[in-house]
Design an enzyme around this catalytic site. Structure first.
Site, PDB file in Angstrom:
ATOM      1  N   PRO A  97       1.126  -1.025   0.271  1.00  0.00           N
ATOM      2  CA  PRO A  97      -0.208   0.270  -0.069  1.00  0.00           C
ATOM      3  C   PRO A  97       0.648   1.271   0.365  1.00  0.00           C
ATOM      4  O   PRO A  97       0.275   2.263  -0.311  1.00  0.00           O
ATOM      5  CB  PRO A  97      -0.981  -0.039   1.354  1.00  0.00           C
ATOM      6  CG  PRO A  97      -0.658  -1.582   1.969  1.00  0.00           C
ATOM      7  CD  PRO A  97       0.417  -2.171   1.186  1.00  0.00           C
ATOM      8  N   GLU A 124       2.223  -8.346   8.770  1.00  0.00           N
ATOM      9  CA  GLU A 124       2.264  -6.711   9.034  1.00  0.00           C
ATOM     10  C   GLU A 124       3.216  -5.941   7.919  1.00  0.00           C
ATOM     11  O   GLU A 124       3.488  -5.004   7.427  1.00  0.00           O
ATOM     12  CB  GLU A 124       2.839  -5.908  10.146  1.00  0.00           C
ATOM     13  CG  GLU A 124       1.793  -6.510  11.763  1.00  0.00           C
ATOM     14  CD  GLU A 124       0.437  -6.626  11.438  1.00  0.00           C
ATOM     15  OE1 GLU A 124      -0.039  -7.135  10.991  1.00  0.00           O
ATOM     16  OE2 GLU A 124       0.055  -5.090  10.720  1.00  0.00           O
ATOM     17  N   ARG A 162      -1.163  -8.859 -20.604  1.00  0.00           N
ATOM     18  CA  ARG A 162      -2.013  -8.731 -22.102  1.00  0.00           C
ATOM     19  C   ARG A 162      -1.412  -7.702 -22.471  1.00  0.00           C
ATOM     20  O   ARG A 162      -2.484  -7.118 -23.540  1.00  0.00           O
ATOM     21  CB  ARG A 162      -3.599  -7.907 -21.351  1.00  0.00           C
ATOM     22  CG  ARG A 162      -3.612  -7.006 -20.291  1.00  0.00           C
ATOM     23  CD  ARG A 162      -4.761  -6.696 -20.160  1.00  0.00           C
ATOM     24  NE  ARG A 162      -6.361  -6.784 -21.338  1.00  0.00           N
ATOM     25  CZ  ARG A 162      -6.189  -5.543 -22.005  1.00  0.00           C
ATOM     26  NH1 ARG A 162      -5.319  -4.414 -21.385  1.00  0.00           N
ATOM     27  NH2 ARG A 162      -7.217  -4.924 -22.650  1.00  0.00           N
ATOM     28  N   ASP A 177      -4.742   0.427 -29.043  1.00  0.00           N
ATOM     29  CA  ASP A 177      -3.949   1.486 -29.231  1.00  0.00           C
ATOM     30  C   ASP A 177      -4.832   2.498 -29.555  1.00  0.00           C
ATOM     31  O   ASP A 177      -3.975   3.702 -29.577  1.00  0.00           O
ATOM     32  CB  ASP A 177      -2.843   0.968 -30.116  1.00  0.00           C
ATOM     33  CG  ASP A 177      -2.247  -0.537 -29.818  1.00  0.00           C
ATOM     34  OD1 ASP A 177      -1.463  -0.617 -30.895  1.00  0.00           O
ATOM     35  OD2 ASP A 177      -2.480  -0.652 -28.859  1.00  0.00           O
TER      36      ASP A 177
HETATM   37  N1  LIG Z   1      -2.744  -1.909  -2.562  1.00  0.00           N
HETATM   38  C1  LIG Z   1      -2.186  -2.869  -2.643  1.00  0.00           C
HETATM   39  O1  LIG Z   1      -1.727  -3.100  -3.954  1.00  0.00           O
HETATM   40  C2  LIG Z   1      -1.679  -3.496  -1.719  1.00  0.00           C
HETATM   41  C3  LIG Z   1      -1.015  -4.435  -1.183  1.00  0.00           C
HETATM   42  C4  LIG Z   1      -0.469  -5.344  -0.642  1.00  0.00           C
HETATM   43  C5  LIG Z   1      -1.546  -5.699   0.420  1.00  0.00           C
HETATM   44  N2  LIG Z   1      -1.028  -6.758   1.653  1.00  0.00           N
HETATM   45  C6  LIG Z   1       0.329  -7.189   2.312  1.00  0.00           C
HETATM   46  C7  LIG Z   1       0.594  -5.805   2.429  1.00  0.00           C
HETATM   47  C8  LIG Z   1       0.847  -5.238   3.444  1.00  0.00           C
HETATM   48  C9  LIG Z   1       1.254  -4.209   4.504  1.00  0.00           C
HETATM   49  C10 LIG Z   1       2.020  -4.083   4.170  1.00  0.00           C
HETATM   50  C11 LIG Z   1       3.294  -4.877   3.178  1.00  0.00           C
HETATM   51  C12 LIG Z   1       2.456  -5.783   2.151  1.00  0.00           C
HETATM   52  N3  LIG Z   1      -2.248  -4.850   0.413  1.00  0.00           N
HETATM   53  C13 LIG Z   1      -2.439  -4.188  -0.595  1.00  0.00           C
END
Ligand SMILES: NC(=O)c1ccc(NCc2ccccc2)nc1
Length: 254
Positions: A97, A124, A162, A177
């Site tokens: 995230p 976490e 894709r 395109d």
């Molecule tokens: N919004 C996204 O792309 C995303 C990516 C991974 C995820 N969860 C795995 C995770 C949690 C906390 C810290 C690092 C990775 N959640 C959402």
């Protein structure tokens, strides 16, 4: 193109390896997807890959050790596959995230890589020292948190595959395109001709390809304007699209 995914749930990736267009790309060896499980690089009897966080707090953190060995092995395999294994040609990408939000334009940029090594976090997250040592790029699907990085990794791989040349066949990629980048898609219709009392827009039955293309483009423009004013604001028409927009504006004035 070579993909290595580092994940404690390799079975999840059957979803893209065994179905649909991505599955066909694997079968036709246009794409290789290798799953590498960090548990295979542990040395203890419990095959530990996570531990309690220093400083306390809830949950567990993925340890740097097994992941670093998994990444080193993925690099070896990428090299065997023919990738130039450096951050410009085969980056280590961490799905999180905290990353840069994925967009169609960044997806297209990724189609030029020889390969990618995708790191899927759970719990976490991952020990920061592993990330600073190995990760070239963090990518996010959007501002929400999932239980793991596997689904985001599959979304990323699907969107890149894709857009690779000769994956989607000529017609689809040609359509892709011309007008789709930057605008929302037009509505689509198929048999039966009537459904729930609703017919199909006449122009689509006319066989008049120029009018059909104009109608579809007009639909894309109006949908983008109404549903995604932010996209419309950012939209920079090509020379051809600018001509069509002018024609639309004239038609609206009549
Ligand atoms: N919004 C996204 O792309 C995303 C990516 C991974 C995820 N969860 C795995 C995770 C949690 C906390 C810290 C690092 C990775 N959640 C959402």
């Amino acid at each position: 193109m070579y993909f290595a995914v580092i994940s404690i749930f390799p079975e999840m990736f059957a979803t893209i390896r065994e179905f649909g267009i991505t599955g066909r790309a694997v079968t036709q060896e246009q794409v290789t997807i290798e799953c590498i499980n960090p548990r295979d690089y542990t040395t203890d009897n419990y095959r530990r890959i996570d531990e309690r966080p220093y400083g306390g707090g809830p949950g567990m953190v993925m340890m740097a050790g097994p992941l670093s060995k998994a990444i080193e092995d993925a690099r070896l395999r990428a090299k065997e596959y023919g990738c130039r294994v450096d951050s410009e040609h085969c980056p280590v990408i961490y799905m999180s995230p905290q990353g840069q939000t994925l967009s169609e334009s960044s997806v297209v940029g990724m189609t030029y890589y020889d390969g990618m090594i995708l790191l899927c976090g759970r719990y976490e997250g991952i020990d920061e020292r592993l990330l600073s040592q190995y990760v070239d790029m963090e990518v996010s699907l959007g501002d929400y948190v999932l239980t793991g990085g596997e689904l985001p990794a599959m979304v990323l791989m699907d969107s890149v595959i894709r857009r690779l040349p000769d994956i989607m066949g000529d017609d689809k990629s040609a359509e892709q395109d011309s007008f789709v980048d930057g605008l929302l898609d037009c509505p689509h219709y198929t048999k039966p001709h009537e459904f729930a009392g609703m017919a199909v827009p006449e122009v689509l039955l006319s066989g008049h390809h120029a009018n059909i293309a104009k109608w579809r483009f007009a639909q894309q423009v109006s949908r983008t304007q109404t549903r995604r004013p932010d996209l419309w604001q950012a939209f920079t028409p090509t020379v051809e699209q600018a001509k069509w927009l002018e024609a639309l504006a004239k038609a609206d004035k009549k």
